[in-house]
Design a protein around this motif. Structure first.
Motif, PDB file in Angstrom:
ATOM      1  N   ASN A  73       0.842  -1.202   0.000  1.00 37.73           N
ATOM      2  CA  ASN A  73       0.000   0.000   0.000  1.00 37.73           C
ATOM      3  C   ASN A  73       0.880   1.257   0.000  1.00 37.73           C
ATOM      4  O   ASN A  73       1.479   1.609   1.021  1.00 37.73           O
ATOM      5  CB  ASN A  73      -0.917  -0.023   1.220  1.00 37.73           C
ATOM      6  N   GLU A  74       0.937   1.926  -1.140  1.00 38.13           N
ATOM      7  CA  GLU A  74       1.800   3.097  -1.268  1.00 38.13           C
ATOM      8  C   GLU A  74       1.280   4.293  -0.476  1.00 38.13           C
ATOM      9  O   GLU A  74       2.065   5.128  -0.011  1.00 38.13           O
ATOM     10  CB  GLU A  74       1.960   3.482  -2.732  1.00 38.13           C
ATOM     11  N   THR A  75      -0.020   4.402  -0.328  1.00 34.69           N
ATOM     12  CA  THR A  75      -0.585   5.506   0.451  1.00 34.69           C
ATOM     13  C   THR A  75      -0.125   5.411   1.901  1.00 34.69           C
ATOM     14  O   THR A  75       0.322   6.400   2.507  1.00 34.69           O
ATOM     15  CB  THR A  75      -2.114   5.485   0.371  1.00 34.69           C
ATOM     16  N   LEU A  76      -0.240   4.219   2.467  1.00 35.79           N
ATOM     17  CA  LEU A  76       0.242   4.001   3.827  1.00 35.79           C
ATOM     18  C   LEU A  76       1.739   4.258   3.902  1.00 35.79           C
ATOM     19  O   LEU A  76       2.224   4.881   4.856  1.00 35.79           O
ATOM     20  CB  LEU A  76      -0.086   2.573   4.261  1.00 35.79           C
ATOM     21  N   TRP A  77       2.490   3.799   2.894  1.00 33.34           N
ATOM     22  CA  TRP A  77       3.936   3.975   2.911  1.00 33.34           C
ATOM     23  C   TRP A  77       4.312   5.458   2.933  1.00 33.34           C
ATOM     24  O   TRP A  77       5.213   5.868   3.687  1.00 33.34           O
ATOM     25  CB  TRP A  77       4.581   3.310   1.700  1.00 33.34           C
ATOM     26  N   ALA A  78       3.620   6.278   2.137  1.00 34.90           N
ATOM     27  CA  ALA A  78       3.947   7.710   2.089  1.00 34.90           C
ATOM     28  C   ALA A  78       3.755   8.359   3.453  1.00 34.90           C
ATOM     29  O   ALA A  78       4.586   9.162   3.901  1.00 34.90           O
ATOM     30  CB  ALA A  78       3.095   8.413   1.040  1.00 34.90           C
ATOM     31  N   ASN A  79       2.678   8.019   4.128  1.00 32.49           N
ATOM     32  CA  ASN A  79       2.442   8.586   5.456  1.00 32.49           C
ATOM     33  C   ASN A  79       3.479   8.104   6.465  1.00 32.49           C
ATOM     34  O   ASN A  79       4.026   8.886   7.255  1.00 32.49           O
ATOM     35  CB  ASN A  79       1.040   8.204   5.939  1.00 32.49           C
ATOM     36  N   ALA A  80       3.748   6.791   6.451  1.00 33.36           N
ATOM     37  CA  ALA A  80       4.700   6.231   7.406  1.00 33.36           C
ATOM     38  C   ALA A  80       6.112   6.750   7.135  1.00 33.36           C
ATOM     39  O   ALA A  80       6.869   7.050   8.073  1.00 33.36           O
ATOM     40  CB  ALA A  80       4.667   4.708   7.333  1.00 33.36           C
ATOM     41  N   ALA A  81       6.483   6.863   5.860  1.00 32.54           N
ATOM     42  CA  ALA A  81       7.825   7.321   5.512  1.00 32.54           C
ATOM     43  C   ALA A  81       8.052   8.767   5.930  1.00 32.54           C
ATOM     44  O   ALA A  81       9.162   9.129   6.353  1.00 32.54           O
ATOM     45  CB  ALA A  81       8.057   7.166   4.011  1.00 32.54           C
ATOM     46  N   ALA A  82       7.005   9.603   5.815  1.00 34.58           N
ATOM     47  CA  ALA A  82       7.152  10.992   6.249  1.00 34.58           C
ATOM     48  C   ALA A  82       7.450  11.061   7.744  1.00 34.58           C
ATOM     49  O   ALA A  82       8.302  11.842   8.193  1.00 34.58           O
ATOM     50  CB  ALA A  82       5.893  11.785   5.915  1.00 34.58           C
ATOM     51  N   LEU A  83       6.765  10.242   8.512  1.00 37.56           N
ATOM     52  CA  LEU A  83       7.017  10.217   9.952  1.00 37.56           C
ATOM     53  C   LEU A  83       8.406   9.663  10.268  1.00 37.56           C
ATOM     54  O   LEU A  83       9.137  10.206  11.101  1.00 37.56           O
ATOM     55  CB  LEU A  83       5.935   9.394  10.646  1.00 37.56           C
ATOM     56  N   LYS A  84       8.783   8.570   9.592  1.00 40.65           N
ATOM     57  CA  LYS A  84      10.117   8.009   9.823  1.00 40.65           C
ATOM     58  C   LYS A  84      11.202   9.007   9.426  1.00 40.65           C
ATOM     59  O   LYS A  84      12.250   9.110  10.099  1.00 40.65           O
ATOM     60  CB  LYS A  84      10.288   6.706   9.049  1.00 40.65           C
ATOM     61  N   GLY A  85      10.966   9.750   8.364  1.00 36.91           N
ATOM     62  CA  GLY A  85      11.922  10.777   7.964  1.00 36.91           C
ATOM     63  C   GLY A  85      12.152  11.800   9.060  1.00 36.91           C
ATOM     64  O   GLY A  85      13.282  12.228   9.310  1.00 36.91           O
ATOM     65  N   TRP A  86      11.058  12.174   9.710  1.00 42.22           N
ATOM     66  CA  TRP A  86      11.184  13.101  10.838  1.00 42.22           C
ATOM     67  C   TRP A  86      12.078  12.520  11.932  1.00 42.22           C
ATOM     68  O   TRP A  86      12.997  13.183  12.422  1.00 42.22           O
ATOM     69  CB  TRP A  86       9.802  13.413  11.400  1.00 42.22           C
ATOM     70  N   PHE A  87      11.799  11.284  12.320  1.00 44.22           N
ATOM     71  CA  PHE A  87      12.544  10.696  13.434  1.00 44.22           C
ATOM     72  C   PHE A  87      14.012  10.478  13.069  1.00 44.22           C
ATOM     73  O   PHE A  87      14.900  10.647  13.907  1.00 44.22           O
ATOM     74  CB  PHE A  87      11.886   9.401  13.890  1.00 44.22           C
ATOM     75  N   LEU A  88      14.277  10.119  11.824  1.00 42.22           N
ATOM     76  CA  LEU A  88      15.669  10.003  11.400  1.00 42.22           C
ATOM     77  C   LEU A  88      16.382  11.343  11.511  1.00 42.22           C
ATOM     78  O   LEU A  88      17.490  11.436  12.049  1.00 42.22           O
ATOM     79  CB  LEU A  88      15.736   9.497   9.959  1.00 42.22           C
ATOM     80  N   ALA A  89      15.737  12.376  10.995  1.00 44.84           N
ATOM     81  CA  ALA A  89      16.366  13.692  10.996  1.00 44.84           C
ATOM     82  C   ALA A  89      16.616  14.207  12.403  1.00 44.84           C
ATOM     83  O   ALA A  89      17.653  14.829  12.671  1.00 44.84           O
ATOM     84  CB  ALA A  89      15.503  14.684  10.213  1.00 44.84           C
ATOM     85  N   THR A  90      15.692  13.949  13.311  1.00 40.53           N
ATOM     86  CA  THR A  90      15.841  14.474  14.658  1.00 40.53           C
ATOM     87  C   THR A  90      16.695  13.586  15.558  1.00 40.53           C
ATOM     88  O   THR A  90      16.933  13.931  16.717  1.00 40.53           O
ATOM     89  CB  THR A  90      14.468  14.687  15.329  1.00 40.53           C
ATOM     90  N   GLY A 112      -1.213  10.806  -6.383  1.00 43.55           N
ATOM     91  CA  GLY A 112      -2.301  11.740  -6.144  1.00 43.55           C
ATOM     92  C   GLY A 112      -2.845  11.716  -4.731  1.00 43.55           C
ATOM     93  O   GLY A 112      -4.025  12.016  -4.512  1.00 43.55           O
ATOM     94  N   HIS A 113      -1.995  11.378  -3.761  1.00 36.99           N
ATOM     95  CA  HIS A 113      -2.417  11.319  -2.355  1.00 36.99           C
ATOM     96  C   HIS A 113      -2.256  12.718  -1.764  1.00 36.99           C
ATOM     97  O   HIS A 113      -1.172  13.123  -1.346  1.00 36.99           O
ATOM     98  CB  HIS A 113      -1.568  10.304  -1.613  1.00 36.99           C
ATOM     99  N   VAL A 114      -3.349  13.465  -1.706  1.00 39.34           N
ATOM    100  CA  VAL A 114      -3.302  14.884  -1.371  1.00 39.34           C
ATOM    101  C   VAL A 114      -2.785  15.108   0.052  1.00 39.34           C
ATOM    102  O   VAL A 114      -1.860  15.910   0.274  1.00 39.34           O
ATOM    103  CB  VAL A 114      -4.697  15.520  -1.547  1.00 39.34           C
ATOM    104  N   VAL A 115      -3.364  14.425   1.014  1.00 39.52           N
ATOM    105  CA  VAL A 115      -2.964  14.639   2.411  1.00 39.52           C
ATOM    106  C   VAL A 115      -1.531  14.145   2.635  1.00 39.52           C
ATOM    107  O   VAL A 115      -0.764  14.758   3.380  1.00 39.52           O
ATOM    108  CB  VAL A 115      -3.955  13.959   3.368  1.00 39.52           C
ATOM    109  N   GLY A 116      -1.155  13.056   1.980  1.00 42.61           N
ATOM    110  CA  GLY A 116       0.204  12.555   2.117  1.00 42.61           C
ATOM    111  C   GLY A 116       1.226  13.542   1.585  1.00 42.61           C
ATOM    112  O   GLY A 116       2.282  13.756   2.203  1.00 42.61           O
ATOM    113  N   ALA A 117       0.938  14.154   0.437  1.00 41.16           N
ATOM    114  CA  ALA A 117       1.850  15.148  -0.120  1.00 41.16           C
ATOM    115  C   ALA A 117       1.926  16.372   0.786  1.00 41.16           C
ATOM    116  O   ALA A 117       3.008  16.943   1.001  1.00 41.16           O
ATOM    117  CB  ALA A 117       1.393  15.551  -1.521  1.00 41.16           C
ATOM    118  N   PHE A 118       0.767  16.780   1.315  1.00 43.00           N
ATOM    119  CA  PHE A 118       0.757  17.903   2.258  1.00 43.00           C
ATOM    120  C   PHE A 118       1.619  17.594   3.473  1.00 43.00           C
ATOM    121  O   PHE A 118       2.454  18.412   3.883  1.00 43.00           O
ATOM    122  CB  PHE A 118      -0.682  18.198   2.695  1.00 43.00           C
ATOM    123  N   PHE A 119       1.424  16.432   4.077  1.00 42.28           N
ATOM    124  CA  PHE A 119       2.122  16.123   5.325  1.00 42.28           C
ATOM    125  C   PHE A 119       3.624  16.011   5.099  1.00 42.28           C
ATOM    126  O   PHE A 119       4.428  16.533   5.890  1.00 42.28           O
ATOM    127  CB  PHE A 119       1.575  14.835   5.937  1.00 42.28           C
TER     128      PHE A 119
END
Length: 387
Positions: A73-90, A112-119
């Protein structure tokens, strides 16, 4: 309920969010991988982000990404990856985290995942801002706004516009921020510092204090530790401008007491800078150096370039206070070189002012040119008379 308590500003309460997510995890955590289970861990990671539960949040993001991959599920992946990116960076993997955030945005944009791109945009912009690279932060935010996909989602569009206006005022253009506040008013927004910067730049420091105090109290009560750190740093900065060092120290003490042990500088990295500057203003360079040492050791300078320059500003003052003029001037030149590409006009002007004061205090020549540089920055960027 967990999502409501961890995702939406009007209902955010991080301790309650954890209660609901932990209850759901206890009931569902051993179930086979599924997209709904993946979103449980996305929610837990989101609560970890705002509540500064870095270890738990990062592990939840890992679990969510693994479920996204096992379910395809790429939609789930985009959301999870954004969060993991945060934790890696911090956790001192800034470039790896930023790369993952960019991949999350690219994926969300492609499907075309609008909320995922926003987040992904929101978080990536924040990470650039935390490393004091405001031009890159502004570019990321503008890219998403230019996509047009948020035109019919005004809440999300306005949030990115507010953050962009915040970057712009810090880069020397107050007009977008002033216009935004005139249109939308002033309230305890989630984590933007823009509402306090408008009166701050105008020289109305008391109003800026009132704005940040209201916001700080709101998010502290909601258990949003990340926002509490940021607002505490700015409250201490303003109190310092007003000469109330005792209260400024108290604010920094209270904020630093909430940090997770061993947490890298990241979003709270400005707090040691504030503490050190206050020690310098009390003629205690040794205490200033101690305030900086632990924090500076917690991040890689080549990944947090702009933040490292703010630390070097303090180091330059410490060197000058100890009579090591050559080292102080070397660090000064180093700072000026970095801030040319990582500007923040208010802080850049104040550094020129503080450097001039430090030179004058040591009887060193040339301090007048730094006073002139500060004054020109204030005038050229529309600062109020008080500056």
């Amino acid at each position: 309920l967990g999502r409501a308590y961890s995702s939406f500003p009007d209902t955010m309460n991080i301790p309650r969010a954890f209660e609901h997510y932990h209850a759901a995890e206890a009931a569902l955590g051993q179930q086979p991988d599924s997209v709904p289970l993946g979103y449980l861990y996305v929610g837990l990671a989101s609560a970890g982000l705002w509540g500064a539960h870095v270890t738990e949040g990062s592990a939840a993001a890992d679990r969510a990404m693994a479920i996204a991959e096992s379910t395809g599920n790429e939609t789930l992946w985009a959301n999870a990856a954004a969060l993991k990116g945060w934790f890696l960076a911090t956790t001192d993997h800034m470039r790896e985290g930023q790369d993952l955030l960019e991949r999350a945005w690219v994926t969300a944009d492609r499907i075309g995942h609008v909320v995922g791109a926003f987040f992904a945009t929101w978080v990536l912009g924040a990470m650039h801002a935390y490393s004091w690279d405001l031009p890159r932060s502004a570019a990321v935010l503008q890219r998403e706004l230019d996509s047009g996909r948020l035109t019919h989602i005004p809440d999300l569009q306005n949030l990115l516009m507010e953050y962009l206006a915040g970057d712009q005022i810090c880069l020397g253009d107050p007009e977008p921020a002033t216009a935004f506040l005139e249109q939308h008013g002033n309230g305890p927004r989630l984590s933007s510092i823009m509402p306090l910067t408008v009166p701050m730049v105008a020289g109305d420091w008391e109003t800026a204090v009132a704005v940040v105090e209201k916001s700080l109290a709101h998010w502290r009560d909601a258990g949003v530790v990340l926002v509490t750190w940021m607002h505490a740093g700015w409250l201490a900065y303003l109190l310092h401008l007003l000469g109330d060092l005792d209260r400024a120290f108290q604010v920094v003490d209270e904020a630093e007491a909430t940090t997770e042990p061993g947490l890298p500088a990241g979003p709270w990295g400005f707090l040691p800078v504030m503490r050190a500057r206050m020690h310098l203003d009390r003629d205690d360079p040794d205490a200033a150096e101690r305030a900086m040492a632990t924090a500076e050791a917690s991040f890689q300078r080549d990944e947090w370039i702009g933040l490292a320059a703010r630390y070097d500003e303090v180091a330059a003052e410490i060197a000058l206070a100890r009579g090591d003029t050559a080292r102080g001037r070397e660090l000064y030149e180093q700072v000026v070189g970095v801030t040319a590409t990582h500007p923040f006009v208010q802080l850049d002007a104040e550094f020129q002012l503080r450097w001039a004061q430090a030179l004058a205090k040591q009887g060193q020549p040339g301090y007048e040119q730094h006073l002139d540089a500060a004054a020109e920055t204030y005038r050229g960027n529309g600062f109020g008379q008080r500056w």
